[in-house]
Design a protein around this motif. Structure first.
Motif, short mmCIF file in Angstrom:
data_model
loop_
_atom_site.label_atom_id
_atom_site.label_comp_id
_atom_site.label_asym_id
_atom_site.label_seq_id
_atom_site.Cartn_x
_atom_site.Cartn_y
_atom_site.Cartn_z
N ASP A 176 -4.33 -20.80 -30.35
CA ASP A 176 -3.70 -20.27 -29.14
C ASP A 176 -2.55 -19.34 -29.53
O ASP A 176 -2.17 -19.24 -30.70
N VAL A 177 -2.02 -18.63 -28.55
CA VAL A 177 -1.01 -17.60 -28.82
C VAL A 177 0.20 -18.17 -29.55
O VAL A 177 0.72 -17.57 -30.50
N HIS A 178 0.66 -19.34 -29.12
CA HIS A 178 1.84 -19.95 -29.74
C HIS A 178 1.57 -20.32 -31.20
O HIS A 178 2.39 -20.03 -32.08
N GLU B 45 -6.46 -7.60 -35.09
CA GLU B 45 -7.00 -8.13 -33.85
C GLU B 45 -7.93 -9.31 -34.08
O GLU B 45 -8.28 -10.02 -33.15
N GLN C 273 -10.18 -19.06 -31.93
CA GLN C 273 -8.89 -18.62 -32.40
C GLN C 273 -7.82 -19.62 -32.01
O GLN C 273 -7.93 -20.28 -30.98
N LYS D 46 -9.86 -21.38 -35.07
CA LYS D 46 -9.01 -22.17 -34.17
C LYS D 46 -8.44 -23.41 -34.85
O LYS D 46 -7.49 -24.01 -34.33
N THR E 298 11.61 -21.31 -27.83
CA THR E 298 10.59 -21.14 -26.79
C THR E 298 10.63 -22.21 -25.72
O THR E 298 9.83 -22.20 -24.79
N LYS F 241 -0.64 -19.01 -33.20
CA LYS F 241 -0.80 -17.79 -34.00
C LYS F 241 0.57 -17.23 -34.39
O LYS F 241 0.76 -16.73 -35.51
N ARG F 242 1.52 -17.31 -33.45
CA ARG F 242 2.87 -16.83 -33.75
C ARG F 242 3.50 -17.69 -34.84
O ARG F 242 4.12 -17.18 -35.78
#
Length: 221
Positions: free
Chosen positions: A122-124, A112, A120, A186, A220, A126-127
């Motif tokens: 962003d979600v994309h 987490e 951090q 980030k 995506t 991080k993927r």
């Protein structure tokens, strides 16, 4: 080395750890909350096992004075054997003790990555980072230290990773890259990984990362 697993073992149902509190002036430190939860879950026999596993890390006099898991964790933190960004020694002890339920809490905490939301990727991203790191670990071998140095990791941290995983090049690289990602927050970017691979003449790995990232980006759209 085998120890009694107590009432909970490898086949026990693994509960989800309590949600981590958001960072803020009045918030409980998530790292300390994790250690407090683990200490509360130890029986006297398990505390004794944990102290035994620390015999080569902590002097006998100090160990003899330890009466609780919290006291032991304070000493381990003081000696930098357990830190917010390095919980490998704690995980190894819990594995040895067959406390898979407590180990799951540590793993969840790591996954987490309890940083402030604005610190951090962003979600994309991080993927993409997760995929890139897996590709790198599959395609970079003995040159892993060269890569991590290029990414700015210190020799002290490199030595710590080697000490934690002396028999696995894959795990050394994986944990090193994960620590790099945590440190960068980030600012962790796949582009930086590709650039470092190219600077280290690891062209094949760089091409594989670019290929995989390109595929993901197309999926995506």
């Amino acid at each position: 080395m085998a120890f009694s697993s107590g009432t909970l073992g490898q086949d026990a149902e693994i509960p989800r750890a309590r949600p981590l509190l958001s960072a803020g002036p009045a918030a409980v430190n998530p790292f300390l909350s994790l250690l407090n939860s683990i200490a509360s879950g130890l029986s006297d026999a398990e505390l004794s096992q944990m102290k035994f596993l620390c015999k080569d890390k902590i002097g006998k006099r100090k160990l003899d004075e330890v009466q609780s898991g919290r006291e032991l964790f304070i000493i381990l933190m003081e000696q930098q054997l357990i830190t917010h960004n390095n919980l490998e020694f704690l995980k190894k002890m819990l594995q040895e003790m067959r406390r898979s339920d407590l180990l799951a809490q540590v793993v969840q905490f790591e996954e987490e990555e309890p940083h402030a939301p604005d610190d951090q990727p962003d979600v994309h991203e991080k993927r993409l980072l997760k995929v890139a790191i897996n590709v790198i670990c599959d395609n970079v071998g003995r040159d892993w230290k060269k890569l991590l140095r290029e990414l700015g990791m210190s020799e002290v941290k490199l030595d710590r990773v080697v000490a934690a995983y002396p028999n696995s090049l894959y795990e050394q690289l994986f944990q090193g890259l994960r620590e790099w990602q945590v440190q960068k927050g980030k600012d962790a970017k796949v582009a930086d990984l590709i650039k470092a691979l190219q600077a280290c003449n690891l062209k094949y790995a760089a091409d594989k990362v670019e290929e995989k990232i390109s595929q993901l980006n197309m999926e995506t759209r």
